[in-house]
Write a protein that holds these residues in place. Structure first.
Motif, PDB file in Angstrom:
ATOM      1  N   THR A   1       4.069  -0.142  -5.200  1.00  0.00           N
ATOM      2  CA  THR A   1       3.386   1.104  -4.718  1.00  0.00           C
ATOM      3  C   THR A   1       3.631   2.324  -5.303  1.00  0.00           C
ATOM      4  O   THR A   1       4.748   2.644  -5.876  1.00  0.00           O
ATOM      5  CB  THR A   1       3.483   0.974  -2.967  1.00  0.00           C
ATOM      6  OG1 THR A   1       2.827   1.903  -2.613  1.00  0.00           O
ATOM      7  CG2 THR A   1       5.231   1.419  -2.940  1.00  0.00           C
TER       8      THR A   1
ATOM      9  N   HIS B   1      -3.031  10.838  -0.079  1.00  0.00           N
ATOM     10  CA  HIS B   1      -2.311   9.681  -0.624  1.00  0.00           C
ATOM     11  C   HIS B   1      -2.209   8.497   0.127  1.00  0.00           C
ATOM     12  O   HIS B   1      -2.097   7.399  -0.403  1.00  0.00           O
ATOM     13  CB  HIS B   1      -0.902  10.294  -1.128  1.00  0.00           C
ATOM     14  CG  HIS B   1      -0.683  11.186  -1.996  1.00  0.00           C
ATOM     15  ND1 HIS B   1      -1.979  11.506  -3.164  1.00  0.00           N
ATOM     16  CD2 HIS B   1       0.112  11.769  -2.712  1.00  0.00           C
ATOM     17  CE1 HIS B   1      -1.607  12.203  -3.913  1.00  0.00           C
ATOM     18  NE2 HIS B   1      -0.424  12.630  -3.745  1.00  0.00           N
ATOM     19  N   THR B   2      -2.519   8.599   1.444  1.00  0.00           N
ATOM     20  CA  THR B   2      -2.778   7.477   2.503  1.00  0.00           C
ATOM     21  C   THR B   2      -3.564   8.171   3.741  1.00  0.00           C
ATOM     22  O   THR B   2      -3.275   9.113   4.099  1.00  0.00           O
ATOM     23  CB  THR B   2      -1.352   6.783   2.718  1.00  0.00           C
ATOM     24  OG1 THR B   2      -1.787   5.803   3.642  1.00  0.00           O
ATOM     25  CG2 THR B   2      -0.387   7.597   3.664  1.00  0.00           C
TER      26      THR B   2
ATOM     27  N   THR C   1       0.813  -1.031  -0.057  1.00  0.00           N
ATOM     28  CA  THR C   1      -0.059  -0.029   0.076  1.00  0.00           C
ATOM     29  C   THR C   1       0.822   1.318  -0.017  1.00  0.00           C
ATOM     30  O   THR C   1       0.350   2.299  -0.724  1.00  0.00           O
ATOM     31  CB  THR C   1      -0.945  -0.213   1.414  1.00  0.00           C
ATOM     32  OG1 THR C   1      -0.286  -0.224   2.409  1.00  0.00           O
ATOM     33  CG2 THR C   1      -2.023  -1.062   1.025  1.00  0.00           C
TER      34      THR C   1
ATOM     35  N   TYR D   1     -11.983   9.840  -0.256  1.00  0.00           N
ATOM     36  CA  TYR D   1     -10.848   8.932  -0.150  1.00  0.00           C
ATOM     37  C   TYR D   1     -11.222   7.431  -0.314  1.00  0.00           C
ATOM     38  O   TYR D   1     -12.189   7.177   0.589  1.00  0.00           O
ATOM     39  CB  TYR D   1      -9.923   9.199   1.002  1.00  0.00           C
ATOM     40  CG  TYR D   1      -8.808   8.070   1.375  1.00  0.00           C
ATOM     41  CD1 TYR D   1      -7.697   8.476   0.473  1.00  0.00           C
ATOM     42  CD2 TYR D   1      -9.045   6.858   1.973  1.00  0.00           C
ATOM     43  CE1 TYR D   1      -6.388   7.544   0.622  1.00  0.00           C
ATOM     44  CE2 TYR D   1      -7.773   6.043   2.220  1.00  0.00           C
ATOM     45  CZ  TYR D   1      -6.589   6.362   1.510  1.00  0.00           C
ATOM     46  OH  TYR D   1      -5.584   5.639   1.655  1.00  0.00           O
ATOM     47  N   THR D   2     -10.956   6.635  -1.030  1.00  0.00           N
ATOM     48  CA  THR D   2     -11.206   5.307  -1.328  1.00  0.00           C
ATOM     49  C   THR D   2     -10.342   4.163  -1.338  1.00  0.00           C
ATOM     50  O   THR D   2     -10.446   2.942  -1.464  1.00  0.00           O
ATOM     51  CB  THR D   2     -12.182   5.184  -2.612  1.00  0.00           C
ATOM     52  OG1 THR D   2     -11.228   5.269  -3.733  1.00  0.00           O
ATOM     53  CG2 THR D   2     -13.353   5.801  -2.741  1.00  0.00           C
ATOM     54  N   SER D   3      -9.085   4.686  -1.019  1.00  0.00           N
ATOM     55  CA  SER D   3      -7.828   3.665  -0.928  1.00  0.00           C
ATOM     56  C   SER D   3      -7.662   3.041   0.295  1.00  0.00           C
ATOM     57  O   SER D   3      -8.642   3.376   1.106  1.00  0.00           O
ATOM     58  CB  SER D   3      -6.602   4.371  -1.454  1.00  0.00           C
ATOM     59  OG  SER D   3      -6.703   5.180  -2.728  1.00  0.00           O
TER      60      SER D   3
END
Length: 266
Positions: A85, A190-191, A50, A231-233
């Protein structure tokens, strides 16, 4: 790092058995095991990487130290690309010895991002500035709020530079929800990482990140903020905790997955 007592093969096996689909890796164990070997290990198990942590430490004043840091960050970008990643998390660096110039330190971070952003883009990797709690400003990270992180990131294209949203570091900041919305609108989250806040903090404070559900943070609330921002990550759990590291790693991983379901997913 949540279960750093496990070897990479043990970690991958435990994730597969628990149904955890992805893992955020740190550079030190990856380098010890081998970057290519780690990439194959994770890929063959059907997992994804990830994020890779960490790059950064851009605040040195000495030219030779700055060039050394930039070279190391280029290697980190190369490693991220090899692992598959698209996100390298940055801990930007604290004040150089004897310095009290926060503004100057932050500008040196911007200078480094200007050099590294295009290099990262050419490798399919994004840089994620992680603001750390203000207690780390002197020695680890002069970027203490999401607003400060976004002020830096917005100098560059979103596909090059964004932010890492970590509950442990920002839960206290009543401006953070608005900044999450700001980051999401620009495609810069981004995370998203989770750790709870428990007190008293241990001596040295670095390894005080609490297990989900043990502390003061409403994880579901923060999950709602990032989801509302688009955000869907993957969501990561990142715990630095001596008590957890002293336990059986597989047990800790299983407990963490259970806590995630109970306190985050609902």
């Amino acid at each position: 790092m949540t279960v750093k007592q496990l070897s990479l093969p043990e970690l991958v096996d435990a994730c597969v058995r628990l149904g955890v689909p992805g893992v955020g890796l740190w550079r030190e164990p990856v380098q010890s095991y081998g970057v290519e070997a780690t990439a194959k290990l994770v890929r063959d198990a059907g997992l994804t990487v990830t994020t890779l942590c960490r790059g950064g430490f851009f605040t040195a004043i000495d030219p030779a130290e700055r060039e050394q840091a930039l070279a190391d960050n280029r290697r980190a970008i190369d490693e991220a690309a090899t692992l598959g990643t698209d996100t390298l998390v940055l801990v930007s660096g604290g004040l150089p010895a004897g310095s009290r110039d926060l503004h100057g330190a932050r500008e040196r971070i911007a200078d480094a991002l200007a050099e590294l952003g295009p290099y990262a883009e050419s490798h399919g990797v994004r840089l994620a500035i992680e603001p750390l709690h203000p207690m780390y400003a002197s020695d680890r990270c002069v970027v203490s709020t999401l607003a400060q992180a976004l002020d830096l990131a917005e100098r560059f294209p979103a596909h090059q530079v964004g932010v890492a949203v970590d509950t442990y570091h920002i839960w206290w900041d009543d401006r953070a929800p608005d900044q999450i919305a700001r980051a999401g609108a620009a495609g810069r989250i981004h995370t998203f990482q989770l750790a709870d806040w428990t007190t008293p903090l241990p001596e040295g404070v670095l390894n005080g990140r609490g297990q989900i559900g043990d502390g003061s943070i409403d994880m579901r609330e923060w999950k709602g903020y990032v989801e509302a921002a688009g955000y869907t990550s993957p969501i990561e759990v990142e715990l630095f905790n001596e008590r957890l590291w002293a336990r059986d790693g597989r047990e800790v991983l299983a407990e963490t997955a259970e806590r995630f379901v109970s306190y985050v997913v609902g």
